[in-house]
Design a protein around this motif. Structure first.
Motif, PDB file in Angstrom:
ATOM      1  N   GLY A   7       0.817  -1.222   0.000  1.00  0.00           N
ATOM      2  CA  GLY A   7       0.000   0.000   0.000  1.00  0.00           C
ATOM      3  C   GLY A   7       0.842   1.259   0.000  1.00  0.00           C
ATOM      4  N   HIS A   8       0.466   2.205  -0.844  1.00  0.00           N
ATOM      5  CA  HIS A   8       1.151   3.506  -0.828  1.00  0.00           C
ATOM      6  C   HIS A   8       0.620   4.324   0.348  1.00  0.00           C
ATOM      7  CE1 HIS A   8       2.381   7.593  -2.008  1.00  0.00           C
ATOM      8  NE2 HIS A   8       3.394   6.967  -2.593  1.00  0.00           N
ATOM      9  N   HIS A   9       1.476   5.202   0.880  1.00  0.00           N
ATOM     10  CA  HIS A   9       1.111   6.020   2.035  1.00  0.00           C
ATOM     11  C   HIS A   9      -0.106   6.919   1.799  1.00  0.00           C
ATOM     12  CE1 HIS A   9       4.539   4.907   4.461  1.00  0.00           C
ATOM     13  NE2 HIS A   9       5.406   5.312   3.560  1.00  0.00           N
ATOM     14  N   THR A  54      12.649   8.514  -8.590  1.00  0.00           N
ATOM     15  CA  THR A  54      11.496   8.760  -7.715  1.00  0.00           C
ATOM     16  C   THR A  54      11.774  10.076  -7.008  1.00  0.00           C
ATOM     17  OG1 THR A  54      12.314   7.776  -5.673  1.00  0.00           O
ATOM     18  CG2 THR A  54      11.314   6.262  -7.254  1.00  0.00           C
ATOM     19  N   SER A  55      10.826  10.507  -6.180  1.00  0.00           N
ATOM     20  CA  SER A  55      11.047  11.794  -5.510  1.00  0.00           C
ATOM     21  C   SER A  55      12.142  11.661  -4.451  1.00  0.00           C
ATOM     22  CB  SER A  55       9.750  12.287  -4.888  1.00  0.00           C
ATOM     23  OG  SER A  55       9.259  11.335  -3.987  1.00  0.00           O
ATOM     24  N   SER A  56      12.489  10.428  -4.056  1.00  0.00           N
ATOM     25  CA  SER A  56      13.511  10.296  -3.010  1.00  0.00           C
ATOM     26  C   SER A  56      14.925  10.171  -3.579  1.00  0.00           C
ATOM     27  CB  SER A  56      13.194   9.113  -2.088  1.00  0.00           C
ATOM     28  OG  SER A  56      13.156   7.937  -2.830  1.00  0.00           O
ATOM     29  N   VAL A  68       7.229  20.130   2.728  1.00  0.00           N
ATOM     30  CA  VAL A  68       6.462  19.889   1.489  1.00  0.00           C
ATOM     31  C   VAL A  68       7.089  18.793   0.623  1.00  0.00           C
ATOM     32  CG1 VAL A  68       5.665  22.299   1.403  1.00  0.00           C
ATOM     33  CG2 VAL A  68       7.694  21.630   0.085  1.00  0.00           C
ATOM     34  N   HIS A  69       6.282  18.298  -0.290  1.00  0.00           N
ATOM     35  CA  HIS A  69       6.734  17.317  -1.281  1.00  0.00           C
ATOM     36  C   HIS A  69       7.277  18.076  -2.499  1.00  0.00           C
ATOM     37  CE1 HIS A  69       6.578  13.964  -4.103  1.00  0.00           C
ATOM     38  NE2 HIS A  69       6.450  13.159  -3.065  1.00  0.00           N
ATOM     39  N   PRO A  70       8.361  17.570  -3.144  1.00  0.00           N
ATOM     40  CA  PRO A  70       8.931  18.306  -4.283  1.00  0.00           C
ATOM     41  C   PRO A  70       8.061  18.299  -5.550  1.00  0.00           C
ATOM     42  CG  PRO A  70      10.134  16.267  -3.915  1.00  0.00           C
ATOM     43  CD  PRO A  70       9.172  16.399  -2.772  1.00  0.00           C
ATOM     44  N   SER A 116      10.530  13.564  -0.300  1.00  0.00           N
ATOM     45  CA  SER A 116       9.578  12.527  -0.696  1.00  0.00           C
ATOM     46  C   SER A 116       8.648  12.192   0.474  1.00  0.00           C
ATOM     47  CB  SER A 116      10.350  11.262  -1.072  1.00  0.00           C
ATOM     48  OG  SER A 116      10.905  10.702   0.095  1.00  0.00           O
ATOM     49  N   THR A 117       7.635  11.424   0.159  1.00  0.00           N
ATOM     50  CA  THR A 117       6.701  10.977   1.184  1.00  0.00           C
ATOM     51  C   THR A 117       7.440  10.300   2.336  1.00  0.00           C
ATOM     52  OG1 THR A 117       5.068  10.726  -0.532  1.00  0.00           O
ATOM     53  CG2 THR A 117       4.700   9.465   1.449  1.00  0.00           C
ATOM     54  N   GLY A 118       8.413   9.445   2.001  1.00  0.00           N
ATOM     55  CA  GLY A 118       9.184   8.751   3.040  1.00  0.00           C
ATOM     56  C   GLY A 118       9.946   9.748   3.905  1.00  0.00           C
TER      57      GLY A 118
HETATM   58  P1  13P Z   1       6.465   9.410  -3.507  1.00  0.00           P
HETATM   59  O1  13P Z   1       5.785   8.193  -3.079  1.00  0.00           O
HETATM   60  O2  13P Z   1       7.715   9.131  -4.280  1.00  0.00           O
HETATM   61  O3  13P Z   1       6.704  10.416  -2.447  1.00  0.00           O
HETATM   62  O4  13P Z   1       5.517  10.119  -4.606  1.00  0.00           O
HETATM   63  C1  13P Z   1       4.352  10.716  -4.268  1.00  0.00           C
HETATM   64  C2  13P Z   1       3.319  10.470  -5.249  1.00  0.00           C
HETATM   65  O5  13P Z   1       2.758  11.361  -5.822  1.00  0.00           O
HETATM   66  C3  13P Z   1       2.956   9.117  -5.540  1.00  0.00           C
HETATM   67  O6  13P Z   1       2.063   9.113  -6.567  1.00  0.00           O
END
Ligand code: 13P
Ligand code: SF4
Length: 397
Positions: free
Chosen positions: A61-63, A188-190, A284-286, A301-303
């Motif tokens: 599952g994604h966060h 990815t964003s990370s 914030v998220h990039p 990133s979310t993580g």
């Molecule tokens: P991350 O899970 O890489 O932070 O990306 C966020 C996102 O938008 C996922 O769709």
């Protein structure tokens, strides 16, 4: 969970009903009986399937998923973590992916790498997405035909042998394959900065798609200036809406794409929180626009957002600019800190939200009965080239 009195940033598109009236179409859908069940019943039926399938089943599952769904996942993560989890999955026969379409495609590619399949005596891991309509509006902003046409057009004024294509993981597998074929890579964003460094070790320029904000915000941390980053509009008549000179002077060519959730955050939201909550930190998220990213205290990133909050001392004040379900979960898990959502509108990912208990239960019960519903299977050729770009990404530290 969301306050219906405040506007939603990206309401879902109306559903297609194939000529039937909406109520008739709804009643005929195989999910219809599941929608009449209580949450309690759905929960216990989902648990029953998980108990009976044991280690054969892996639910990722994604966060950004809603809490009801997260409760039933074996592992949760951001995009990078989930792709690593899929690539390392050993015992399972099926991955049920509670996320969006491009993530399930990536899981199919990584879980079924030739070495993995050989280690399982030729057995393929099936990847299921509980609702096929769980797409990503950002990923849809870059189609493979558009990217190929852009590549062709820019080759008239620059040497594309010296351009490294980089696709954000939030893209269709066909774009990842394009990167694999042209000496490019996935990010990815990370890991976006490390990936751009990798790319600049191999070429003079980067062609970055589909998220202009992640590309721009990352390149700005590497001494690349805004005027060296023209934006390629796939709907413009010539050269993506740029002059030949702009493309020749470029270091990063950004695709005109964005996340409909993160683009809702504004500089005035940051100013408002700083004025009304002295000492607050902006996280914030990039994928947020530059005007927000530049003035935030921390971007990641979310993580990284989760780890930053987890490791902060009690009493820390945050205004967080990312998907609403994650921010609400952080609020619930960290009552010792003061956590606010950065925007006054509901910035939630409407497509992630399509995965709910009825869809999950329907997918799992079909699986238990030997029926694969909503299987995601990337074709062989696309898999071969995408894997090259994904493996390059996983090797970048
Ligand atoms: P991350 O899970 O890489 O932070 O990306 C966020 C996102 O938008 C996922 O769709
Ligand atoms: Fe796509 Fe944005 Fe939703 Fe992520 S949050 S799946 S980028 S629309």
């Amino acid at each position: 969970m969301t306050d219906s009195s405040i506007p939603i940033a990206n309401p879902p598109a109306p559903k297609r009903t194939g000529g039937l009236k909406p109520a008739e179409a709804e009643a005929k859908h195989p999910l219809a009986p599941y929608k009449t069940l209580s949450d309690e019943e759905l929960r216990s039926r989902i648990q029953a399937v998980r108990d009976s399938l044991g280690e054969e089943l892996l639910i990722l599952g994604h966060h950004y998923q809603q809490d009801e769904v997260i409760e039933h996942t074996d592992l949760r993560g951001d995009s990078y973590q989930l792709s690593e989890m899929a690539s390392k999955s050993e015992k399972c026969r099926t991955i049920v992916f509670c996320g969006v379409h491009f993530m399930a495609e990536t899981a199919d590619i990584l879980a079924n790498r030739p070495d993995r399949v050989a280690a399982r005596d030729g057995r393929h891991v099936d990847v299921l997405l509980p609702d096929m309509a769980a797409g990503c509006s950002m990923a849809d902003m870059a189609g493979i035909a558009q990217v190929e046409a852009a590549w062709e057009d820019m080759s008239e004024v620059i040497d594309t042998e010296q351009v490294i294509p980089v696709t954000y993981i939030n893209s269709a597998a066909s774009l990842k394959a394009f990167c694999g074929r042209h000496g490019g890579i996935v990010c990815t964003s990370s890991n976006a900065k490390a990936v751009l460094e990798w790319a600049f070790e191999r070429g003079q320029r980067v062609f970055f798609f589909p998220d202009q904000h992640l590309g721009r915000n990352t390149a700005l941390t590497m001494d690349i200036t805004e005027d060296q980053m023209p934006v390629w509009d796939p709907y413009a008549l010539e050269m993506g809406g740029n002059t030949d000179q702009q493309i020749q002077d470029s270091r990063v060519i950004l695709w005109k794409g964005h996340c409909s959730v993160h683009q809702m955050f504004r500089a005035e939201h940051v100013d408002g929180f700083r004025k009304n909550h002295p000492g607050i930190q902006i996280l914030v998220h990039p994928e947020c626009p530059r005007e927000v990213n530049d003035i935030a205290d921390i971007s990641g990133s979310t993580g990284k957002i989760i780890n930053t909050v987890k490791s902060a001392p009690a009493g820390t004040k945050w205004a967080i600019g990312t998907e609403l379900h994650l921010v609400n979960r952080l609020k619930a898990e960290h009552p010792e800190q003061e956590i606010h959502f950065l925007s006054p509108v509901v910035c939630m990912c409407a497509t992630m939200y399509r995965i709910d208990l009825p869809h999950l239960c329907w997918t799992l019960e079909n699986l238990r009965d030997g029926e694969l519903v909503n299987q995601i299977r990337v074709n062989e050729e696309t898999t071969k080239w995408s894997l090259i770009a994904l493996e390059r990404m996983l090797a970048v530290k």
